[in-house]
Design an enzyme around this catalytic site. Structure first.
Site, PDB file in Angstrom:
ATOM      1  N   CYS A 100       0.752  -1.413  -0.003  1.00  0.00           N
ATOM      2  CA  CYS A 100       0.017   0.084  -0.056  1.00  0.00           C
ATOM      3  C   CYS A 100       0.976   1.224   0.022  1.00  0.00           C
ATOM      4  CB  CYS A 100      -0.981   0.056   1.217  1.00  0.00           C
ATOM      5  SG  CYS A 100      -2.071  -1.380   1.284  1.00  0.00           S
TER       6      CYS A 100
ATOM      7  N   CYS B 118     -22.016  37.767  10.169  1.00  0.00           N
ATOM      8  CA  CYS B 118     -20.810  37.592  10.729  1.00  0.00           C
ATOM      9  C   CYS B 118     -20.527  35.966  10.510  1.00  0.00           C
ATOM     10  CB  CYS B 118     -20.779  37.681  12.254  1.00  0.00           C
ATOM     11  SG  CYS B 118     -21.032  39.487  12.490  1.00  0.00           S
TER      12      CYS B 118
ATOM     13  N   ASP C  36      35.810  19.987  16.249  1.00  0.00           N
ATOM     14  CA  ASP C  36      36.164  21.590  16.333  1.00  0.00           C
ATOM     15  C   ASP C  36      36.545  21.535  17.995  1.00  0.00           C
ATOM     16  OD1 ASP C  36      36.464  24.569  16.222  1.00  0.00           O
ATOM     17  OD2 ASP C  36      34.664  24.614  17.483  1.00  0.00           O
TER      18      ASP C  36
ATOM     19  N   ASP D 100      31.270  26.877  11.760  1.00  0.00           N
ATOM     20  CA  ASP D 100      31.393  25.342  11.595  1.00  0.00           C
ATOM     21  C   ASP D 100      30.381  25.007  10.675  1.00  0.00           C
ATOM     22  OD1 ASP D 100      33.622  24.940  13.312  1.00  0.00           O
ATOM     23  OD2 ASP D 100      31.918  24.869  15.263  1.00  0.00           O
TER      24      ASP D 100
END
Length: 794
Positions: free
Chosen positions: A19, A86, A495, A693
């Site tokens: 499916c 409204c 780093d 970075d």
């Protein structure tokens, strides 16, 4: 080419991998559409171009294939309406809104009932649209008490299973006669009694299989429903034919298989019930995250404190948070001070001190002080909402390993039907010529044993549990593909500043007396340099009352000169003291030692006399050495990448156990260094936290962002480590290995099950009801095996 938009649609009615594969295939054939369909989450993740295709076209295509598009119904109390014009206007505008399938507004009850696609909008978006029209709306009070759609679906399935089981039990007893020749009451063996029991199972309880099969066949597809409908119908109608043969022929002994069709349907329902229950557990991580959320907020309105649902808080609202309460949304402290338990976000158990202008995060716990805050991020913009969204996206995405299963399941059902037909022909012509019964039994067994449910569930359930477990541990994978690729890494590039180190200089050594420290910190108080801030912080921690400098001068490249309490203070390098004729030769060896350790060491002189040395360094995180050791144990090469000079970088690297250092790298060159390692044929992860970075995180095979870092870095990364805990990096890699191992187990057993089951069934060695039970339990076993991941130690 128009700008792409993203859409998540809940797809109902999918029963197996065939499916989801078919829906995905058909959607991807539409112009301007790229889709991924996940059977486990029952979601379609779609990128589309509005200038080529509309959302309505996409939903219509899904419905044309025979599946449903999941919508949610919500009721609002609407205020401000005065007349029919409204209510008519609100209704008209909402019905034109993309994502709303139907809206009905009632003036008399001042309410609105809206059916909408939750993948395209949230309730607050609907409220916002009503407010733009000049009215107001809020969810009806009993919304929280309503059962979720999943719970209702599970309850309905449970009820059907109970009824089916009650009707099937007498038919199950008749098998004692077939298997062991045990004499049973005549009523049980009566074909018309069996027909009365089997018919509601076949056409009321089992009607879902016929509907699913019809819709799939109509659209040119085939799925599990086709196999179940064919198999059970063959057993039922053959038994019906045998029952009619007894009319006018009381001595005829009919060969009935009503129990076969009934037991197959009951067992499949049982399997689906267990599967749905287990699948609910795979999404437990999201439920836990959502439970962290505050439900109410105390806002200041017209000078008074008012409790409102957290959904009603808007940016700019002023909130009061009392001790012991959860902070409802992200914001900034504007009054008071407190400490906040942020462990749900960072994993750090020590409360964080907060004062005016400090940032606070929604769902964290206010510990011991009352504060006022201003809301800066609400709803889906909060940190917790971002985490939940990341987990949802990851659980709904596909890992590359799943593609094979998707391709196979797309062709699987037609091949199985073909095998069943061939099996029937061989039996009726060669094995047992002219004998319909054994040929039919063998063909039915082939149809039922071969449903590809287990194949379709093998990968997504493991991905869901794996990403959920990661989220609970503070590891956020952006997608299944990242979870899979993480286990293939060879090199971890880290780093230095803010990743291995804290990113904030601290005083590590001081050789003078307290009076010297007082003069030193008072002199540095006038400087904004990070090293000066570290010295001032060190003195403050020791409860020294600092004086104001009467004169202050920064000497670039040398240090500072200041007058404090009438005394002339010099702080700087050798050259600064030498220029002022101050002798400091006795400190040379100690100075050199500090510098060899990667520290910034400064000489201190007061009124022309050398008084001591202060050394400042960006200290390493406590867990960094252990994290590096664990990464090395996993066979990974660890590299440190930094803009610092070689000596400082090597000193830091040696403290944490890193052997390879790439130093003096400019921010723009970090991505190039990662590429150089990749050119050696290695899979590289980059770990970083800063804006500079981001390019390296993006170019790496896996970018790992430290969660305490910048949003740019986190956005560019594939994995986010919450709170900056480096030990989560080896944990993330172990989790990836465990998840992929689990997926491979699932795929192996799913393939092995079908490979072994089909030939056994074709040879007539498997009763159809046994095949039905085995098929149902194969799906359950796959989901259960995936749930084992929750208990794996990482």
């Amino acid at each position: 080419m128009g700008e792409e938009k993203h859409l998540d649609i809940g797809v109902t009615g999918m029963t197996c991998a065939a499916c989801s594969s078919r829906v995905e295939k058909v959607l991807n054939k539409m112009d301007g559409v790229e889709a991924q369909v996940n059977l486990t989450t029952e979601k379609a993740s779609i990128d589309y171009r509005p200038d080529e295709v509309s959302v309505e076209d996409i939903t219509n295509r899904i419905e044309k294939l025979g599946y449903g598009v999941q919508t949610e119904k919500v009721e609002f109390d609407v205020t401000g309406m005065t007349c029919a014009a409204c209510s008519s206007r609100i209704e008209k505008v909402l019905n034109k809104q993309e994502g709303i399938s139907q809206a009905s507004v009632n003036l008399a009850s001042e309410s609105a009932t809206i059916e909408y696609n939750p993948g395209m909008m949230e309730e607050k978006d609907i409220i916002g649209r009503i407010q733009k029209l000049g009215y107001d709306a809020k969810p009806k009070a009993d919304k929280v008490e309503k059962q979720s759609q999943k719970e209702k679906q599970l309850e309905r399935m449970k009820q059907k299973l109970i009824v089916s089981s009650i009707l099937t039990l007498p038919l199950l007893i008749t098998m004692l006669d077939h298997l062991f020749g045990i004499a049973l009451p005549d009523i049980l063996m009566n074909p018309w009694f069996q027909l009365a029991l089997a018919t509601p199972i076949q056409f009321i309880i089992g009607w879902q299989f016929y509907v699913g099969a019809y819709k799939n066949l109509r659209s040119g597809g085939a799925n599990m429903d086709v196999l179940v409908a064919l198999g059970t119908s063959a057993a039922y109608f053959y038994s019906l034919y045998e029952a009619f043969r007894t009319i006018g022929n009381p001595d005829y002994m009919p060969h009935l298989y009503f129990e076969t069709s009934a037991i197959i349907i009951t067992l499949i329902l049982f399997g689906k019930y267990l599967e749905m229950t287990a699948k609910g557990k795979t999404t437990m991580a999201i439920s836990k995250l959502l439970n962290l959320q505050a439900k109410q907020a105390r806002i200041i309105k017209n000078g008074e404190e008012v409790m409102v649902p957290v959904e009603e808080v808007v940016v700019g609202d002023r909130l009061v948070i009392k001790p012991g309460e959860k902070i409802p949304v992200d914001g900034v402290v504007v009054k008071g001070r407190t400490s906040v338990d942020e462990s749900m976000l960072t994993g750090e158990s020590i409360p964080v001190e907060k004062e005016e202008q400090a940032t606070v995060i929604g769902s964290t716990l206010n510990k011991n002080g009352s504060i006022e805050m201003e809301a800066t991020k609400v709803g889906k913009d909060t940190a917790l909402a971002s985490i939940v969204k990341a987990v949802e996206d990851a659980q709904g995405s596909k890992a590359p390993i799943q593609r094979l299963a998707d391709i196979i399941s797309g062709y699987f059902v037609p091949i199985v039907v073909g095998i069943a037909i061939v099996t029937f022909i061989i039996w009726i012509t060669l094995v047992s010529p002219g004998n319909v019964e054994p040929a039919l039994v063998a063909a039915i067994a082939v149809l039922v044993i071969a449903c590809p449910c287990a194949l379709g569930l093998a990968t997504p359930t493991s991905i869901m549990v794996g990403t959920g477990k990661g989220a609970e541990s503070g590891i956020l994978f952006k997608g299944g593909e990242h979870l899979e690729r993480t286990h293939q890494l060879d090199v971890i590039v880290m780093d230095k500043t803010g990743t291995i180190t804290r990113g904030k200089p601290e005083v590590t050594d001081f050789t003078g007396d307290e009076e010297t420290l007082h003069l030193l910190a008072s002199a540095e108080k006038g400087s904004e340099h990070p090293l000066a801030e570290a010295i001032v912080a060190h003195a403050t921690e020791r409860d020294l009352k600092l004086a104001d400098a009467d004169a202050f001068q920064a000497i670039p490249g040398h240090g500072i000169e200041a007058v404090v309490s009438g005394k002339r203070v010099l702080v700087g390098n050798r050259k600064l003291l030498a220029e002022h004729g101050i002798e400091a030769a006795s400190a040379e060896s100690e100075l050199a030692r500090y510098e060899s350790e990667g520290k910034t060491a400064m000489l201190i002189a007061v009124d022309g006399v050398f008084q001591g040395i202060v050394a400042v360094a960006d200290t390493i995180k406590e867990t960094a050495p252990e994290a590096v050791r664990q990464l090395k144990e996993q066979g990974l090469q660890v590299v440190m990448l930094t803009g610092d000079n070689e000596r400082t970088a090597s000193a830091i690297a040696s403290q944490v156990g890193i052997d390879q250092v790439i130093a003096q790298v400019l921010p723009g060159e970090k991505a190039d260094k990662v590429k150089e390692i990749q050119l050696e044929g290695k899979k590289v992860a980059m770990v970083g936290d800063g804006v500079n970075d981001a390019p390296a995180l993006a170019v790496a095979d896996i970018g790992i962002a430290i969660g305490t870092g910048t949003e740019v870095a986190i956005e560019a990364a594939d994995v986010t480590i919450l709170g900056g805990e480096l030990l989560l990096i080896p944990k993330a890699i172990r989790l990836s290995h465990s998840t992929i191992k689990n997926i491979r187990q699932n795929l192996f057993w799913a393939f092995a099950y079908n490979s072994a089951g089909i030939p056994i069934a074709a040879l007539g060695l498997l009763a159809p009801w046994v095949a039905g039970g085995a098929m149902a339990l194969s799906s359950v076993s796959v989901v259960t095996n995936s749930l084992r991941l929750k208990r794996v130690k990482i």
